[in-house]
Design an enzyme around this catalytic site. Structure first.
Site: not given
Ligand code: AP5
Length: 208
Positions: A13, A88, A127, A155, A166
């Site tokens: 996203k 969400r 990431r 992160r 998640r």
């Protein structure tokens, strides 16, 4: 253009939002980025959100809805916005509808970036992002240039454990907003597996 990007964690996203902004000239509004900024600044909202985020849980609707609706009401979002990570949950989607109706405007599209769970952990744990520019990289799929590699950060919620939490939250609480938008005729589903260029092309086609 008033649009939403929906998809599981790591679907791309944020990556796709950065690529689409030039085309649409609208602000990218990421509730994840807003919450991380609040955590970093140590605001009361950030202090409340931090533990939920690190555990891979959702920050309560009571915290997120007000923050997101207030942001959408700002002058730069008057003619459009690209929402990423909001709504969400079903109550968030309903609260957004109420706010948009009150403002006399409506959504143009909801883009679902579909990626199977099997791809997600590798995307998330690899990431890295540039703290100076916010650019998103991946150690394997999109490595940072040498001059940036020394300063990229990971992160806190990008561990395999938090990622699995998640994903569970996504399927339990976020996936139900997909039929909600499909019933309104707003949903555009796009395959999120392939190169980032290919995915951008699919989204552009879906929106044209
Ligand atoms: P948020 O920041 O929104 O995280 P998320 O939805 O889990 O999504 P991500 O940012 O992890 O992934 P992405 O889809 O943007 O993927 P990206 O482009 O980076 O939210 C974080 C937390 O904040 C939540 O868990 C929650 O606690 C809280 N929160 C936020 N909003 C909330 C709300 N509304 N209500 C309640 N709580 C809320 O890509 C991922 C990686 O894959 C990158 O390394 C990238 O380089 C790579 N990649 C991207 N595209 C491709 C591709 N096509 N092929 C290969 N690799 C790719």
């Amino acid at each position: 253009m008033r649009m939403i990007l929906v998809g599981p964690p790591g679907a791309g996203k944020g990556t796709q939002a950065a690529r689409l902004l030039d085309r649409f000239k609208i602000p990218h509004i990421s509730t994840g980025d807003m919450l991380r900024a609040a955590v970093k600044a140590g605001t009361p909202l950030g202090k409340e959100a931090e533990a939920y985020m690190n555990a891979g849980a959702l920050v309560p609707d009571s915290v997120v809805i007000g923050m997101a609706i207030e942001r959408i009401g700002q002058p730069d979002a008057k003619t459009g916005f690209m929402l990423d990570g909001f709504p969400r949950t079903k109550p968030q989607a309903e609260a957004l509808d109420v706010a948009l109706t009150k403002a006399g405007v409506s959504l143009d599209a909801v883009v679902l970036i579909k990626v199977d769970d099997a791809f997600i952990v590798e995307r998330i744990t690899g990431r890295r992002s540039d703290p100076d520019t916010g650019a998103i990289y991946h150690l394997t799929f999109n490595p940072p240039p040498v001059e940036i590699a020394g300063r990229v950060v990971q992160r806190q919620d990008d561990t395999a454990e938090a990622c699995n939490a998640r994903l569970k939250k996504y399927h339990a609480e976020t996936a139900p907003i997909v039929p909600y938008y499909r019933d309104q005729g707003l949903l555009k589903s796009v395959d999120g597996v392939g190169s980032p260029d290919e995915v951008t092309e699919r989204i552009s086609q879906a929106l044209s």
